[in-house]
Design a protein around this motif. Structure first.
Motif, PDB file in Angstrom:
ATOM      1  N   ILE A 111       0.838  -1.192   0.000  1.00 22.34           N
ATOM      2  CA  ILE A 111       0.000   0.000   0.000  1.00 22.34           C
ATOM      3  C   ILE A 111       0.874   1.244   0.000  1.00 22.34           C
ATOM      4  O   ILE A 111       1.893   1.306   0.702  1.00 22.34           O
ATOM      5  CB  ILE A 111      -0.969  -0.013   1.208  1.00 22.34           C
ATOM      6  N   THR A 166      -0.945   7.886  -0.523  1.00 24.27           N
ATOM      7  CA  THR A 166      -2.328   7.901  -1.022  1.00 24.27           C
ATOM      8  C   THR A 166      -3.232   6.832  -0.420  1.00 24.27           C
ATOM      9  O   THR A 166      -4.433   6.834  -0.684  1.00 24.27           O
ATOM     10  CB  THR A 166      -2.321   7.705  -2.546  1.00 24.27           C
ATOM     11  N   ARG A 201      -3.318   3.965  -1.423  1.00 23.10           N
ATOM     12  CA  ARG A 201      -3.739   3.204  -2.601  1.00 23.10           C
ATOM     13  C   ARG A 201      -3.160   1.799  -2.545  1.00 23.10           C
ATOM     14  O   ARG A 201      -1.973   1.615  -2.273  1.00 23.10           O
ATOM     15  CB  ARG A 201      -3.266   3.898  -3.871  1.00 23.10           C
ATOM     16  N   TYR A 255     -11.631  -0.694  -4.832  1.00 23.64           N
ATOM     17  CA  TYR A 255     -11.185  -0.229  -3.507  1.00 23.64           C
ATOM     18  C   TYR A 255     -10.500   1.130  -3.610  1.00 23.64           C
ATOM     19  O   TYR A 255     -10.784   2.051  -2.834  1.00 23.64           O
ATOM     20  CB  TYR A 255     -10.239  -1.270  -2.914  1.00 23.64           C
ATOM     21  N   ASN A 256      -9.595   1.257  -4.571  1.00 24.21           N
ATOM     22  CA  ASN A 256      -8.861   2.511  -4.707  1.00 24.21           C
ATOM     23  C   ASN A 256      -9.776   3.666  -5.113  1.00 24.21           C
ATOM     24  O   ASN A 256      -9.559   4.818  -4.722  1.00 24.21           O
ATOM     25  CB  ASN A 256      -7.729   2.344  -5.714  1.00 24.21           C
ATOM     26  N   ALA A 272      -8.814   5.619  -1.866  1.00 24.27           N
ATOM     27  CA  ALA A 272      -7.510   6.242  -2.093  1.00 24.27           C
ATOM     28  C   ALA A 272      -7.601   7.765  -1.962  1.00 24.27           C
ATOM     29  O   ALA A 272      -8.616   8.377  -2.292  1.00 24.27           O
ATOM     30  CB  ALA A 272      -6.975   5.863  -3.474  1.00 24.27           C
TER      31      ALA A 272
END
Length: 432
Positions: free
Chosen positions: A167, A171, A173, A289-290, A294
């Motif tokens: 990860i 961010t 991310r 998810y991002n 993010a």
């Protein structure tokens, strides 16, 4: 009851009511001085005129408090809490005492009893140490947090396995996810190689103190304090930083908790029940998810560096060990005897340190001065079911290995210094 037992508030009321009765104060003025409504002042004045100062003394004076429970009740309640509700909070424990045991105790009273008995801790003690939050890095690729999360990702549809999580610190991310059998060196070799092929080289990886990333024993591997994974990253000019606590790498820890909730449910809905199918599902999950979680970086610059021609990932991500080649052109590695094929080049390596290069895909090379030498093997952990064909000059070394294997008893595990091979494919190190 004498005036000596009156409280300060009651004495103040007495003085004000005297002035009110004698006409020196109006009802409005008395109400303001006492902080009471007009109706209450008139009620107190009437009582004072009828019964005198004793009318101002509280009726509760001298009575036993309803909250003063008998010692037997307190002991009974605490015994039940210790036996059945040790991990319950005071509110829930009071409910259970009332519903199940017909013991009526207020939650605050029970809270006080539990604190005194050491069964419960107040909020400040339960909160524990407060860690100073660390600001995000400014750019993508500046710091990548890495962790492995062992969990029943496929619930009861498959055995537990480990999810490797990469990860970005700037961010939050998700950069790479991969299901593996365990948090081993070969698993991280494979996952990191895929990460670098997809994104390039970050400035640093931020990890915990797992044995894959840090030698935790003095004088460990090669005595230089560097693990196989650390050596591979050094060859690629990537730093590895080990956090002192799990709170220090909080972004990946919080991401693990989110994944253990959301990813498990998404895998269930998609009908995914194996690691291979799970790895195929992960890219689409990461994209969603991002999009949701993010953050935008403070600086739009991407600090990932492109792979250079000298960055040979297949060579970097290998397990390497050194051995001394014996006079009979043999060496031992992970309880296997390697017999080098005779040649003029191999003769020059006798008594010298040669390098064993163990690849994640199961290939194994023995090199001297960067050149691979062909070999044959004899596994001392396997039972000999065929007659071994071997030159006379190597017979002594082979007999020594067989004797050592017999003295050690039945076949067992490989050496503790060797790699964990659950995530290595097609290798020769199975135990017979």
């Amino acid at each position: 009851m004498t005036l000596y037992f009156m409280s300060d508030r009651e004495l103040t009321r007495l003085e004000v009511l005297r002035d009110l009765t004698s006409g020196r104060l109006t009802v409005a003025a008395a109400s303001e001085l006492l902080g009471l409504e007009r109706r209450q002042v008139l009620r107190l004045s009437k009582a004072y005129q009828q019964r005198g100062a004793t009318a101002l003394i509280s009726k509760k004076r001298g009575r036993t408090s309803n909250r003063a429970a008998p010692a037997e009740l307190k002991a009974q309640a605490l015994d039940l809490v210790r036996q059945k509700y040790a991990d319950f909070g005071p509110t829930l424990a009071a409910e259970k005492l009332r519903e199940v045991h017909s013991i009526y105790v207020g939650r605050e009273t029970l809270r006080t009893w539990m604190l005194e008995a050491g069964v419960w801790s107040d909020r400040q003690k339960r909160r524990g140490r407060v860690y100073q939050p660390r600001y995000r890095r400014e750019c993508v690729g500046e710091l990548i947090q890495v962790d492995g999360s062992d969990h029943f990702w496929f619930e009861d549809r498959a055995d537990s396995c480990t999810l490797l999580v990469f990860i970005d610190d700037a961010t939050s991310r998700l950069m790479h996810l991969q299901f593996v059998q365990s948090e081993s060196t070969f698993a991280y070799f494979n996952a990191t190689q895929r990460y670098l092929e997809a994104h390039g080289k970050p400035i640093a990886f931020y990890t915990d103190k797992h044995a894959v990333f840090r030698v935790n024993k003095p004088g460990g591997l090669h005595g230089d304090g560097m693990t196989q994974f650390g050596r591979a990253l050094k060859a690629l000019s990537i730093e590895i930083i080990c956090a002192n606590s799990s709170q220090a790498k909080g972004r990946v820890e919080r991401a693990n908790k989110t994944l253990q909730d959301r990813l498990v449910k998404e895998l269930r809905l998609a009908g995914v029940s194996s690691m291979d199918d799970g790895n195929a599902f992960l890219p689409s999950f990461m994209a969603d998810y991002n999009t949701r979680f993010a953050k935008a970086p403070f600086n739009d610059k991407d600090l990932h560096r492109p792979m250079a021609p000298r960055d040979r990932l297949d060579e970097a991500f290998t397990w390497r060990a050194e051995r001394t080649l014996s006079q009979s052109l043999t060496l031992q590695y992970d309880n296997i005897l390697f017999m080098i094929e005779p040649s003029e080049f191999a003769q020059g390596a006798i008594g010298r340190r040669v390098e064993v290069v163990d690849f994640p895909d199961g290939r194994l090379e023995i090199r001297y001065k960067g050149r691979s030498m062909p070999y044959r093997t004899f596994d001392k952990l396997r039972r000999v079911t065929e007659t071994a064909v071997i030159e006379n000059k190597r017979l002594g070394g082979l007999l020594t290995l067989i004797r050592q294997s017999q003295d050690a008893g039945p076949p067992g595990a490989r050496t503790s210094r060797g790699p964990k091979r659950r995530d290595q494919t097609n290798h020769m190190f199975g135990v017979g």
